[in-house]
Design an enzyme around this catalytic site. Structure first.
Site, PDB file in Angstrom:
ATOM      1  CG  ASP A  56      23.198  73.739  47.600  1.00  0.00           C
ATOM      2  OD1 ASP A  56      22.262  74.036  48.363  1.00  0.00           O
ATOM      3  OD2 ASP A  56      24.141  74.514  47.354  1.00  0.00           O
ATOM      4  CG  ASP A 108      26.372  71.955  49.936  1.00  0.00           C
ATOM      5  OD1 ASP A 108      25.311  71.845  50.556  1.00  0.00           O
ATOM      6  OD2 ASP A 108      26.555  72.800  49.045  1.00  0.00           O
ATOM      7  CG  ASN A 129      41.797  31.514  36.668  1.00  0.00           C
ATOM      8  OD1 ASN A 129      41.097  31.044  35.765  1.00  0.00           O
ATOM      9  ND2 ASN A 129      41.728  31.068  37.911  1.00  0.00           N
ATOM     10  CB  ILE A 189      40.167  32.650  43.532  1.00  0.00           C
ATOM     11  CG1 ILE A 189      39.943  31.909  44.850  1.00  0.00           C
ATOM     12  CG2 ILE A 189      40.310  34.143  43.757  1.00  0.00           C
ATOM     13  CD1 ILE A 189      38.650  32.274  45.543  1.00  0.00           C
ATOM     14  CB  VAL A 240      44.383  27.933  41.943  1.00  0.00           C
ATOM     15  CG1 VAL A 240      44.783  28.834  40.785  1.00  0.00           C
ATOM     16  CG2 VAL A 240      45.478  27.933  43.003  1.00  0.00           C
TER      17      VAL A 240
END
Length: 896
Positions: A328, A630, A720, A284, A281
């Site tokens: 273009d 395009d 976290n 991450i 845990v």
């Protein structure tokens, strides 16, 4: 029969090949049989990705599997609160990913809507209107001005026919059409004997044989290319995936080593399992995807205010990584409208300044003599036309070339209605694509004026006189040749040339063309947008390569590229006919192609191949465009940018970003925003990972040292998802450095964290670890606290240390109390909010019980506050040491 050869066959040969008599058409029965064989005249549909599939994809990452394994292990030991918390994390991340990815791919629907709804055909010898979807190869179609071509057709008969193919080929003006066969090797824009589905008939009439329907049309072929042009994952998505994989391997290795060492040393297996869960845990950064999504969303809103609408969140960051822009020409670098650039008259060359409404000769306003010649020439252009122009709005209807003459005439005070009052039109000889000229007859009472305009090679041979200083003088063969050579020279510079002539007549029935008086040449072009040059220079200053890729003529492409500062007049232009299959080119030839700045007469397949060529070389490619041609390239590019005002619906739906103002500078502003976003992502990723590394080290080293488990899994999840996320999000809202566009693009293969950031992660993670474990040891040994009380001390120390750690994320050269972190109000808001949440977690009994937190005493709080300040103090010492070392290196270099 090869469907690409129809243009090179005679109409009779096409009729024979398709077994149809153009005078009668197909029979109803034969048409029905062919409809069964070839299918409806519609682009095949690819069903959109199912929502359930997108949802399932959110659970296929290795990070999710690791967290799920930790949850399963928690369930085995009956830690149901931990199971619920981990499940909540997985659900939140899945929802974020699902919402950001769930967008329908609408390009196919736009392509299907592009065709005509009905068509006029000849069947069984009679003309009838049928649904365009029921057309079959061999049908005889009748076309008229204003129609949308309902299928790919081979012309049988045509009268003054011209089609607007700008969306398909990039041509700025309608293309003249005629039934005569053309060379088999002719590229699509040069196939004058064909008309293509979805293009518009600008003028004239025609009869034609249907040779392609549905997916066999050019539009259908482009639709197939769009389907095949699956965009790769964005650079940000690839970097996040790579970072996640790195974290997983590190986590598994650490967990295996620490848990194995603990079990081998005789530690309790349950304790070691709980430590393994805590390690998984802790490693991450659950908040990273949430914070990244929110930061990208804010960047998307800021870009929307700057007229760039973002369809895909990761496109915001991808722009910042862009190294090559393939653009273009028509409607992107140019205004997609024709203007009279200059008049080349016998008395001198006159340029037209539309901004200041001036006619200039050698840079100065024209005098009366030239002014009269200008008005004479423009009067011919104003009279010899079928278009209309509204000066109030600056818009017109009709042929773009004729609108350009009306616009220039307006600047000279020549309005068509007023001119027709003096010179009423009594006859017209319509433009003929074979002769490439037209004439109108004006006047009354046996005094008539014939006005003529057309291609120089068509008009000049009919001229035997020239108008010079108000007098008609002879024009000999040598003079005609000089004028023809001048017209050719200007045409090779990308200008469209028309000759203007007139003559008096005694009758409206007088033959219009023999014996003309030459008045001058008009040079027209599609002008470059006024703001493009500066934007291209900004891209070049930022280390971004800009490449023009257009379907227009090489001369026009070279002229526009020079006008906008993309290349000089001698720059090499590669045409589609010169491009061998890019996949078969040797490495040296591929490098030469990548170093070319201008490509002309390029097909949709070749645009697609160019993008893949740059991508294979490691470039991050942005593609801008507005036409149907395009769409495949817009979809294949790392970032597709479509024009919102002039762009086709097909292009807009295939793109990642749509520019509401069609302004190339908006791309530069978007790139700047993308670079800022990536800098912010790198900053908060460094912050989050250093926090997570400290959690891993605290748990691992604590277990190895025989200390009580310093952090519990639920406490880590709280950090976290709550106290880490808000400061990280505040970092993601930074305004960025002022000189961000003065730097070259970061290396395309560089990860979110480069070597310097990894060193920061390790250094700051080590400082936070030392401070937290130090507080835990002091709490156990000096304050003689119980293990539960001591773990609460380590938890609060870590939480506050991570909060203060946000100030370490400033630039190395910035002072502690005057930098962009201290000046960011969101940072202070996040600190206040997170401090309040920590106090609630400590003193709210229910929450404290879930997190196993025991409120500390006054001595405990003093320990927490003192230890939590260590990372900031240590960060200052690090910076001071680097500055001293740098100054020493500079001094040694100076002395050397």
């Amino acid at each position: 029969m090869d469907d690409r050869r129809w243009h090179s066959l005679t109409p009779a040969a096409v009729g024979d090949a398709l077994d149809v008599d153009p005078t009668r058409g197909l029979s109803a029965a034969e048409a029905a049989r062919r409809l069964v064989r070839h299918g409806p005249n519609a682009t095949r549909e690819r069903p959109p990705a199912a929502a359930i599939g997108i949802w399932v994809d959110q659970f296929r990452s290795a990070v999710v599997l690791l967290l799920a394994a930790a949850g399963a292990l928690s369930a085995m030991f009956g830690e149901w609160p931990q199971v619920a918390a981990i499940g909540a994390v997985l659900l939140i991340n899945a929802l974020v990913g699902f919402v950001t990815e769930l967008r329908a791919t609408r390009a196919m629907e736009a392509l299907r809507a592009l065709g005509a709804d009905t068509a006029r055909v000849r069947r069984d010898g009679r003309v009838a209107a049928i649904a365009a979807a029921d057309l079959v190869p061999g049908d005889i179609v009748l076309l008229d001005g204003g129609d949308i071509v309902p299928a790919d057709v081979r012309l049988v008969q045509a009268a003054s026919l011209a089609c607007d193919e700008s969306a398909l080929t990039g041509e700025s003006v309608p293309v003249d059409k005629a039934p005569a066969p053309v060379a088999e090797a002719a590229v699509l824009p040069d196939r004058a004997s064909m008309a293509y589905k979805g293009t518009a008939v600008a003028r004239g009439t025609a009869e034609a044989i249907v040779v392609g329907t549905g997916s066999a049309t050019e539009i259908g072929r482009i639709a197939t290319l769009v389907e095949e042009a699956e965009p790769e994952r964005s650079p940000l998505e690839r970097r996040l995936a790579r970072l996640s994989q790195q974290l997983i391997w590190v986590t598994l290795a650490l967990a295996a080593i620490i848990v194995g060492a603990g079990v081998a040393a005789g530690e309790d297996v349950v304790l070691m399992a709980e430590a393994g869960i805590a390690l998984a845990v802790a490693a991450i950064p659950e908040g990273l995807p949430v914070v990244a999504t929110l930061a990208l969303a804010r960047g998307m809103l800021r870009m929307a205010r700057a007229n760039a609408l973002v369809e895909r969140l990761s496109a915001v960051e991808t722009l910042g990584a862009t190294t090559v822009i393939l653009t273009d020409k028509t409607g992107t670098l140019t205004e997609n409208r024709m203007v009279v650039d200059r008049l080349v008259l016998p008395a001198g060359e006159v340029a037209i300044d539309y901004r200041d409404r001036l006619f200039l000769h050698d840079g100065a306003p024209v005098g009366p003599r030239l002014q009269e010649a200008v008005e004479t020439a423009l009067r011919i252009g104003v009279l010899c036309t079928n278009a209309s122009y509204d000066p109030e709005f600056g818009t017109g209807t009709g042929d773009p070339t004729e609108i350009a003459f009306l616009h220039a005439g307006h600047l000279a005070g020549l309005e068509r209605e007023a001119c027709l009052t003096v010179y009423p039109e009594v006859a017209e000889y319509a433009f003929d694509s074979a002769s490439k000229r037209m004439a109108t007859v004006h006047g009354s009472d046996e005094r008539y004026l014939i006005a003529v305009k057309g291609a120089p090679e068509s008009v000049l041979p009919e001229c035997d006189a020239v108008l010079l200083e108000g007098a008609v003088r002879p024009l000999d063969e040598a003079a005609r040749a000089r004028w023809a050579a001048l017209a050719d020279d200007l045409a090779h510079r990308g200008l469209r040339m028309l000759a203007l002539a007139c003559k008096p007549a005694e009758s409206p029935a007088t033959a219009p063309y023999p014996g003309l008086t030459f008045v001058g040449l008009a040079a027209l072009h599609d002008p470059p947008r006024s703001d493009v040059g500066e934007a291209i220079r900004a891209c070049q200053d930022a280390g971004i390569t800009v490449v023009m890729v257009t379907g227009d003529h090489a001369g026009t492409a070279r002229s526009i590229s020079h006008a906008v500062g993309l290349a000089d007049r001698t720059a090499r232009v590669i045409t589609g006919g010169e491009l061998a299959p890019l996949a078969t080119l040797p490495p040296e030839a591929r490098r030469d192609v990548r170093e070319t700045a201008v490509f002309a007469r390029v097909s949709p397949e070749q645009k697609l191949g160019l993008i893949r060529l740059f991508q294979q070389a490691g470039e991050v490619v942005a593609m801008t465009g507005d036409g149907v041609n395009d769409a495949p390239a817009l979809r294949q590019a790392d970032i597709g940018i479509a024009m919102g005002l002039r762009g086709t619906q097909v292009a807009r739906e295939a793109a990642d970003i749509v520019l509401r103002d069609d302004a190339f500078p908006t791309i530069v502003a978007a790139i700047r925003e993308g670079r800022i976003i990536f800098g912010n992502i790198r900053r908060f990723a460094t912050y989050l990972l250093s926090c997570n590394l400290s959690e891993v080290l605290i748990v691992g080293l604590g277990v190895i040292a025989g200390l009580p488990l310093p952090l519990l899994p639920l406490q880590i999840l709280f950090l976290n998802l709550v106290t880490d996320v808000f400061p990280a999000f505040a970092l993601g809202l930074g305004e960025g450095r002022a000189n961000v566009m003065d730097q070259p693009p970061r290396p395309p293969r560089e990860g979110i964290l480069a070597g310097r950031q990894w060193r920061q992660v390790v250094g700051y993670g080590g400082l936070i670890t030392a401070a937290t474990l130090g507080a835990l040891v002091v709490a156990l040994e000096l304050l003689a606290l119980t293990p539960g009380e001591a773990v609460s001390i380590s938890f609060l120390t870590l939480a506050l240390a991570q909060l203060w750690h946000v100030f370490n994320m400033r630039a190395d050269t910035a002072p502690l109390w005057r930098n962009d972190i201290v000046g960011n109000p969101y940072v202070w808001g996040a600190l206040v909010l997170c401090t309040a949440l920590l106090l609630l977690a400590t003193y709210l009994p229910a929450l404290a019980a879930v997190l196993s937190i025991v409120p500390p005493s006054a001595d405990g709080w003093l320990l927490v506050l003192g230890a939590s300040a260590v990372p900031v103090v240590g960060g200052e010492i690090f910076r001071l040491g680097r500055r001293i070392l740098h100054a020493g290196a500079v001094e040694r270099e100076r002395r050397a």
